[in-house]
Scaffold this motif. Sequence first.
Motif, PDB file in Angstrom:
ATOM      1  N   PRO A 101      13.011  16.236   2.568  1.00  0.00           N
ATOM      2  CA  PRO A 101      11.631  16.694   2.778  1.00  0.00           C
ATOM      3  C   PRO A 101      10.685  16.337   1.635  1.00  0.00           C
ATOM      4  CG  PRO A 101      13.074  18.558   2.245  1.00  0.00           C
ATOM      5  CD  PRO A 101      13.957  17.343   2.348  1.00  0.00           C
ATOM      6  N   HIS A 102      11.229  15.702   0.566  1.00  0.00           N
ATOM      7  CA  HIS A 102      10.409  15.455  -0.630  1.00  0.00           C
ATOM      8  C   HIS A 102       9.413  14.317  -0.438  1.00  0.00           C
ATOM      9  CE1 HIS A 102      13.899  17.649  -1.999  1.00  0.00           C
ATOM     10  NE2 HIS A 102      14.662  16.637  -1.694  1.00  0.00           N
ATOM     11  N   ALA A 103       9.626  13.464   0.551  1.00  0.00           N
ATOM     12  CA  ALA A 103       8.756  12.293   0.717  1.00  0.00           C
ATOM     13  C   ALA A 103       8.812  11.884   2.186  1.00  0.00           C
ATOM     14  CB  ALA A 103       9.247  11.149  -0.168  1.00  0.00           C
ATOM     15  N   ASP A 104       7.921  10.992   2.584  1.00  0.00           N
ATOM     16  CA  ASP A 104       7.938  10.488   3.962  1.00  0.00           C
ATOM     17  C   ASP A 104       8.946   9.344   4.056  1.00  0.00           C
ATOM     18  OD1 ASP A 104       7.493   9.737   6.552  1.00  0.00           O
ATOM     19  OD2 ASP A 104       5.580   8.742   6.134  1.00  0.00           O
ATOM     20  N   ALA A 105      10.226   9.699   3.917  1.00  0.00           N
ATOM     21  CA  ALA A 105      11.275   8.679   3.865  1.00  0.00           C
ATOM     22  C   ALA A 105      11.489   8.019   5.226  1.00  0.00           C
ATOM     23  CB  ALA A 105      12.586   9.295   3.357  1.00  0.00           C
ATOM     24  N   ARG A 106      11.139   8.715   6.307  1.00  0.00           N
ATOM     25  CA  ARG A 106      11.282   8.100   7.629  1.00  0.00           C
ATOM     26  C   ARG A 106      10.524   6.778   7.708  1.00  0.00           C
ATOM     27  NH1 ARG A 106       9.153   7.405  12.480  1.00  0.00           N
ATOM     28  NH2 ARG A 106      10.571   7.497  14.275  1.00  0.00           N
ATOM     29  N   SER A 107       9.338   6.762   7.107  1.00  0.00           N
ATOM     30  CA  SER A 107       8.486   5.570   7.207  1.00  0.00           C
ATOM     31  C   SER A 107       9.057   4.373   6.438  1.00  0.00           C
ATOM     32  CB  SER A 107       7.082   5.887   6.683  1.00  0.00           C
ATOM     33  OG  SER A 107       7.113   6.091   5.277  1.00  0.00           O
ATOM     34  N   TRP A 108      10.007   4.624   5.517  1.00  0.00           N
ATOM     35  CA  TRP A 108      10.622   3.495   4.801  1.00  0.00           C
ATOM     36  C   TRP A 108      11.498   2.662   5.733  1.00  0.00           C
ATOM     37  CZ3 TRP A 108      13.178   6.940   0.442  1.00  0.00           C
ATOM     38  CH2 TRP A 108      12.160   7.622  -0.265  1.00  0.00           C
ATOM     39  N   PHE A 109      12.020   3.319   6.784  1.00  0.00           N
ATOM     40  CA  PHE A 109      13.036   2.671   7.617  1.00  0.00           C
ATOM     41  C   PHE A 109      12.546   2.364   9.040  1.00  0.00           C
ATOM     42  CE2 PHE A 109      15.324   5.309   4.483  1.00  0.00           C
ATOM     43  CZ  PHE A 109      16.056   4.323   3.852  1.00  0.00           C
ATOM     44  N   ALA A 110      11.751   3.262   9.602  1.00  0.00           N
ATOM     45  CA  ALA A 110      11.281   3.050  10.981  1.00  0.00           C
ATOM     46  C   ALA A 110      10.442   1.774  10.998  1.00  0.00           C
ATOM     47  CB  ALA A 110      10.469   4.250  11.441  1.00  0.00           C
ATOM     48  N   GLY A 111      10.798   0.834  11.841  1.00  0.00           N
ATOM     49  CA  GLY A 111      10.068  -0.434  11.900  1.00  0.00           C
ATOM     50  C   GLY A 111      10.559  -1.475  10.912  1.00  0.00           C
ATOM     51  N   ASN A 112      11.513  -1.121  10.038  1.00  0.00           N
ATOM     52  CA  ASN A 112      12.140  -2.117   9.151  1.00  0.00           C
ATOM     53  C   ASN A 112      13.615  -2.165   9.507  1.00  0.00           C
ATOM     54  OD1 ASN A 112      13.179  -3.703   7.095  1.00  0.00           O
ATOM     55  ND2 ASN A 112      11.905  -2.793   5.500  1.00  0.00           N
ATOM     56  N   TRP A 113      13.912  -2.880  10.586  1.00  0.00           N
ATOM     57  CA  TRP A 113      15.240  -2.848  11.151  1.00  0.00           C
ATOM     58  C   TRP A 113      16.294  -3.322  10.154  1.00  0.00           C
ATOM     59  CZ3 TRP A 113      19.160  -6.338  11.957  1.00  0.00           C
ATOM     60  CH2 TRP A 113      20.234  -5.851  12.714  1.00  0.00           C
TER      61      TRP A 113
END
Lengths: 195, 195
Positions: A101-113
């Motif tokens: 929950p400390h960062a928007d880590a989802r955005s690091w991976f979603a869309g970067n297959w």
Amino acid sequence: MPPLDPAALDRLFREARTAYAWKPDPVPDETLRALHDLLKTGPTSANCSPARFVFVRSPEGKAKLKEALSPGNVEKTMSAPVVAIVAHDPKFYDELPRLFPHADARSWFAGNWSLADTTAFRNGTLQGAYLILAARALGLDCGPMSGFDNGKLDGLFFAESGWRSNFLVNLGHGEWGPDYARAPRLTFDEACRLA
Amino acid sequence: MPPLDPAALDRLFREARTAYAWKPDPVPDETLRALHDLLKTGPTSANCSPARFVFVRSPEGKAKLKEALSPGNVEKTMSAPVVAIVAHDPKFYDELPRLFPHADARSWFAGNWSLADTTAFRNGTLQGAYLILAARALGLDCGPMSGFDNGKLDGLFFAESGWRSNFLVNLGHGEWGPDYARAPRLTFDEACRLA
């Protein structure tokens, strides 16, 4: 801190051996829950925890798994009390808002297959190694293997979930032959550098 | 066999935490040799043992490593007594006639780049996890991370050997803050299936 006592180091590493035959003693489901309780604590990148596990121990599950095994792995696997399928969820990042929950880590991976795929494989594999050592810590023996048809297994077990298989670990209480020497390992000077 | 005693399970799994700050106590080179002596025993596919390790602890080594680190990883890594580069040798199969004398395992990988690459990554990662848990077993704390430029690091450290970096593990004796709660994990029912 001092090292763990020598008997624990023997159990985890020095005396531990890959099992190819099994005593009939069962592995209860509560032991599998205890195993997950230990292994889940191991570190992964941004706590991404991509590994997923299927513990196959019913005759129906074994029969399905058998279809995907290399011929040389059938006998030892069918006789193991439990076979763990170490897999990972390629969409592991959907859990990151809760796990990290400390960062928007989802955005690091979603869309970067490519990054997501490498991260799932690396960290799912780490978690598979934690499973092996946690099993030994709980008094079980392991027989890890990668000799099976991953695509076939995924079709049989993961058509709905989309999980991807990585490797298998037979679990139980090993039956040891008399003449079973450990294969050689690389020395420190062969495998390591100091810098 | 009964489980290891609760203190050992705590040390390896339940109480172990990723370290971000370090006591000044050094990690002697003989501890790194003891670490390799444990981790090398862990199982790999056909005993292929593809992992290679660089233990960076000199100012010169640290300065070189710093060039490849993500900004957020610089401070904790520069202050760690040792940084282990977990790498693998893409031509690991050349050692197989010695490591796995039971079959012509070299021929399974030589000329099959895709299988060799996947096998090196999977099994080198397993060995990196064995390093993490062996370090904890020896009384060290770990800070694993993958936030660095692999290509740049490989150019700096592996131009001659051809080894490929996988991830990094800071090693030493952790300095713990007061308010450092463990991030949540997936439950058994979320991460596991019984079959």
